[in-house]
Design a protein around this motif. Structure first.
Motif, PDB file in Angstrom:
ATOM      1  N   CYS A 133       0.833  -1.205   0.000  1.00 22.56           N
ATOM      2  CA  CYS A 133       0.000   0.000   0.000  1.00 22.56           C
ATOM      3  C   CYS A 133       0.869   1.258   0.000  1.00 22.56           C
ATOM      4  N   LYS A 134       0.310   2.348  -0.512  1.00 19.40           N
ATOM      5  CA  LYS A 134       1.008   3.627  -0.540  1.00 19.40           C
ATOM      6  C   LYS A 134       1.271   4.122   0.880  1.00 19.40           C
ATOM      7  N   LYS A 135       2.169   5.075   1.005  1.00 19.53           N
ATOM      8  CA  LYS A 135       2.507   5.643   2.304  1.00 19.53           C
ATOM      9  C   LYS A 135       1.260   6.212   2.970  1.00 19.53           C
ATOM     10  N   GLY A 136       1.100   5.907   4.254  1.00 21.94           N
ATOM     11  CA  GLY A 136      -0.083   6.363   4.992  1.00 21.94           C
ATOM     12  C   GLY A 136      -1.200   5.343   5.004  1.00 21.94           C
ATOM     13  N   LEU A 137      -1.059   4.287   4.198  1.00 20.24           N
ATOM     14  CA  LEU A 137      -2.061   3.218   4.144  1.00 20.24           C
ATOM     15  C   LEU A 137      -1.468   1.937   4.726  1.00 20.24           C
ATOM     16  N   ILE A 138      -2.344   1.020   5.104  1.00 22.70           N
ATOM     17  CA  ILE A 138      -1.909  -0.258   5.660  1.00 22.70           C
ATOM     18  C   ILE A 138      -2.851  -1.355   5.172  1.00 22.70           C
ATOM     19  N   CYS A 139      -2.306  -2.535   4.959  1.00 19.13           N
ATOM     20  CA  CYS A 139      -3.096  -3.648   4.436  1.00 19.13           C
ATOM     21  C   CYS A 139      -3.870  -4.321   5.569  1.00 19.13           C
ATOM     22  N   VAL A 140      -5.211  -4.228   5.513  1.00 21.18           N
ATOM     23  CA  VAL A 140      -6.080  -4.844   6.517  1.00 21.18           C
ATOM     24  C   VAL A 140      -7.165  -5.619   5.787  1.00 21.18           C
ATOM     25  N   ASN A 141      -7.255  -6.911   6.076  1.00 27.89           N
ATOM     26  CA  ASN A 141      -8.266  -7.745   5.415  1.00 27.89           C
ATOM     27  C   ASN A 141      -8.177  -7.642   3.893  1.00 27.89           C
ATOM     28  N   GLN A 142      -6.943  -7.649   3.376  1.00 28.87           N
ATOM     29  CA  GLN A 142      -6.650  -7.653   1.937  1.00 28.87           C
ATOM     30  C   GLN A 142      -7.113  -6.390   1.223  1.00 28.87           C
ATOM     31  N   LYS A 143      -7.196  -5.294   1.965  1.00 23.88           N
ATOM     32  CA  LYS A 143      -7.498  -3.999   1.368  1.00 23.88           C
ATOM     33  C   LYS A 143      -6.603  -2.921   1.976  1.00 23.88           C
ATOM     34  N   CYS A 144      -6.183  -1.968   1.154  1.00 27.92           N
ATOM     35  CA  CYS A 144      -5.374  -0.860   1.647  1.00 27.92           C
ATOM     36  C   CYS A 144      -6.275   0.128   2.391  1.00 27.92           C
ATOM     37  N   GLN A 145      -6.051   0.220   3.673  1.00 32.27           N
ATOM     38  CA  GLN A 145      -6.863   1.095   4.513  1.00 32.27           C
ATOM     39  C   GLN A 145      -6.034   2.289   4.981  1.00 32.27           C
ATOM     40  N   LYS A 146      -6.728   3.391   5.279  1.00 33.45           N
ATOM     41  CA  LYS A 146      -6.051   4.608   5.743  1.00 33.45           C
ATOM     42  C   LYS A 146      -6.014   4.635   7.261  1.00 33.45           C
ATOM     43  N   LYS A 147      -4.822   4.692   7.813  1.00 26.63           N
ATOM     44  CA  LYS A 147      -4.692   4.793   9.265  1.00 26.63           C
ATOM     45  C   LYS A 147      -5.137   6.173   9.721  1.00 26.63           C
ATOM     46  N   GLU A 178      -6.315   8.801  13.413  1.00 30.24           N
ATOM     47  CA  GLU A 178      -6.431   9.041  14.851  1.00 30.24           C
ATOM     48  C   GLU A 178      -7.771   9.674  15.171  1.00 30.24           C
ATOM     49  N   THR A 179      -8.286  10.474  14.243  1.00 29.54           N
ATOM     50  CA  THR A 179      -9.609  11.089  14.398  1.00 29.54           C
ATOM     51  C   THR A 179     -10.343  11.049  13.062  1.00 29.54           C
ATOM     52  N   LYS A 180     -11.613  11.425  13.058  1.00 26.58           N
ATOM     53  CA  LYS A 180     -12.422  11.426  11.844  1.00 26.58           C
ATOM     54  C   LYS A 180     -11.856  12.374  10.800  1.00 26.58           C
ATOM     55  N   LYS A 181     -11.161  13.422  11.252  1.00 24.91           N
ATOM     56  CA  LYS A 181     -10.599  14.408  10.327  1.00 24.91           C
ATOM     57  C   LYS A 181      -9.547  13.781   9.403  1.00 24.91           C
ATOM     58  N   TYR A 215     -16.341   8.458   5.768  1.00 20.31           N
ATOM     59  CA  TYR A 215     -15.644   7.463   6.583  1.00 20.31           C
ATOM     60  C   TYR A 215     -15.434   7.983   8.007  1.00 20.31           C
ATOM     61  N   LYS A 216     -15.386   7.057   8.933  1.00 15.67           N
ATOM     62  CA  LYS A 216     -15.099   7.384  10.326  1.00 15.67           C
ATOM     63  C   LYS A 216     -13.866   6.613  10.800  1.00 15.67           C
ATOM     64  N   CYS A 217     -13.208   7.160  11.785  1.00 13.31           N
ATOM     65  CA  CYS A 217     -12.009   6.515  12.330  1.00 13.31           C
ATOM     66  C   CYS A 217     -12.439   5.491  13.376  1.00 13.31           C
ATOM     67  N   GLN A 218     -12.956   4.368  12.885  1.00 12.21           N
ATOM     68  CA  GLN A 218     -13.512   3.378  13.806  1.00 12.21           C
ATOM     69  C   GLN A 218     -13.048   1.943  13.536  1.00 12.21           C
ATOM     70  N   PRO A 278      -7.670  -2.633  23.654  1.00 14.43           N
ATOM     71  CA  PRO A 278      -7.507  -1.511  22.715  1.00 14.43           C
ATOM     72  C   PRO A 278      -6.732  -1.944  21.474  1.00 14.43           C
ATOM     73  N   ALA A 279      -7.084  -1.368  20.337  1.00 13.44           N
ATOM     74  CA  ALA A 279      -6.459  -1.723  19.061  1.00 13.44           C
ATOM     75  C   ALA A 279      -5.017  -1.219  18.998  1.00 13.44           C
ATOM     76  N   ASP A 280      -4.210  -1.869  18.148  1.00 13.24           N
ATOM     77  CA  ASP A 280      -2.850  -1.393  17.908  1.00 13.24           C
ATOM     78  C   ASP A 280      -2.857  -0.121  17.063  1.00 13.24           C
ATOM     79  N   PHE A 281      -3.870  -0.008  16.217  1.00 13.07           N
ATOM     80  CA  PHE A 281      -4.045   1.210  15.416  1.00 13.07           C
ATOM     81  C   PHE A 281      -5.502   1.252  14.943  1.00 13.07           C
ATOM     82  N   TYR A 282      -5.909   2.389  14.435  1.00 16.47           N
ATOM     83  CA  TYR A 282      -7.269   2.544  13.915  1.00 16.47           C
ATOM     84  C   TYR A 282      -7.189   2.950  12.432  1.00 16.47           C
ATOM     85  N   TYR A 283      -8.224   2.593  11.691  1.00 16.50           N
ATOM     86  CA  TYR A 283      -8.264   2.958  10.281  1.00 16.50           C
ATOM     87  C   TYR A 283      -9.672   3.403   9.903  1.00 16.50           C
TER      88      TYR A 283
END
Length: 226
Positions: free
Chosen positions: A172-186, A188-191, A197-200, A218-223
């Motif tokens: 995945c591109k910088k700022g994204l992470i592979c979760v459940n075989q999809k590039c997701q955006k990490k 910290e808040t909804k902004k 999308y929501k940060c949930q 608690p999660a290791d990170f949110y996306y």
């Protein structure tokens, strides 16, 4: 009998004195990587079978001649641990080249990963090719110690919500992470998320993360998630 032994010794000495392969310099022989002579390779070189090539055993790159790298592996019949030993290979490949051949090695600052020369790195700044990041973790050949892993630059240009496979290119591109075989955006808040999308989304890392997920920790990170 004594005469026969002396005569045999004289003939053998004469043969060794005139036999080019018998007195071959080991460094020259290892560089040429020619077929093994009838009397064997010059010490400390060994005959690599079944290729029948003289190569120089090594522990690290310092043991190899200029232009060679300690990156080849062979099994010794005298090593009962089953662990492979190494030999010097010629550096004759560049970034992105095929390095799967037995006598092909990548430059010192690169590693042969999945048959391709990739640059060893510690951060994204080490990656000189566009759309490449320092994201691929590699376990050294013949090693089972997770602490010995290192990273190499790998293609990382998959966009938001594109398909991905953990540990495989394209990442995945910088700022994204592979979760459940999809590039997701990490986030910290909804902004931090795109519209709608929501940060949930709750993300977890490794086997410890799986335990944390089942216990509601608690999660290791949110996306970002709809």
């Amino acid at each position: 009998m004594k005469y026969f032994i002396n005569k045999f010794a004289a003939v053998l000495f004469a043969f060794l004195a005139t036999c080019p392969a018998c007195k071959n310099d080991p460094e020259v022989q290892a560089r040429k990587m020619k077929n093994c002579p009838a009397l064997g390779c010059t010490n400390p070189n060994i005959c690599l079978t079944p290729l029948n090539i003289c190569v120089k055993p090594c522990l690290n790159n310092n043991d190899c001649a200029e232009g060679f790298k300690c990156s080849g592996y062979f099994k010794s019949v005298f090593n009962f641990t089953g662990k492979g030993e190494k030999f010097c290979k010629q550096i004759n490949a560049s970034l992105g080249d095929d390095c799967s051949d037995f006598n092909t090695a990548c430059p010192i600052d690169m590693s042969c990963v999945d048959g391709i020369c990739k640059k060893i790195c510690t951060s994204d700044d080490d990656c000189i090719r566009n759309n490449y990041r320092c994201v691929m973790q590699v376990l050294p050949a013949k090693s089972f110690n997770a602490d010995e892993t290192y990273r190499v630059c790998a293609r990382a240009d998959a966009p938001f919500h594109d398909k991905c496979e953990a540990g495989s290119e394209p990442f995945c591109k910088k700022g994204l992470i592979c979760v459940n075989q999809k590039c997701q955006k990490k986030c910290e808040t909804k902004k931090d998320c795109p519209p709608g999308y929501k940060c949930q989304g709750r993300g977890f890392i490794g086997w410890k993360g799986k335990i944390k997920y089942t216990t509601g920790a608690p999660a290791d990170f949110y996306y970002c998630e709809k």
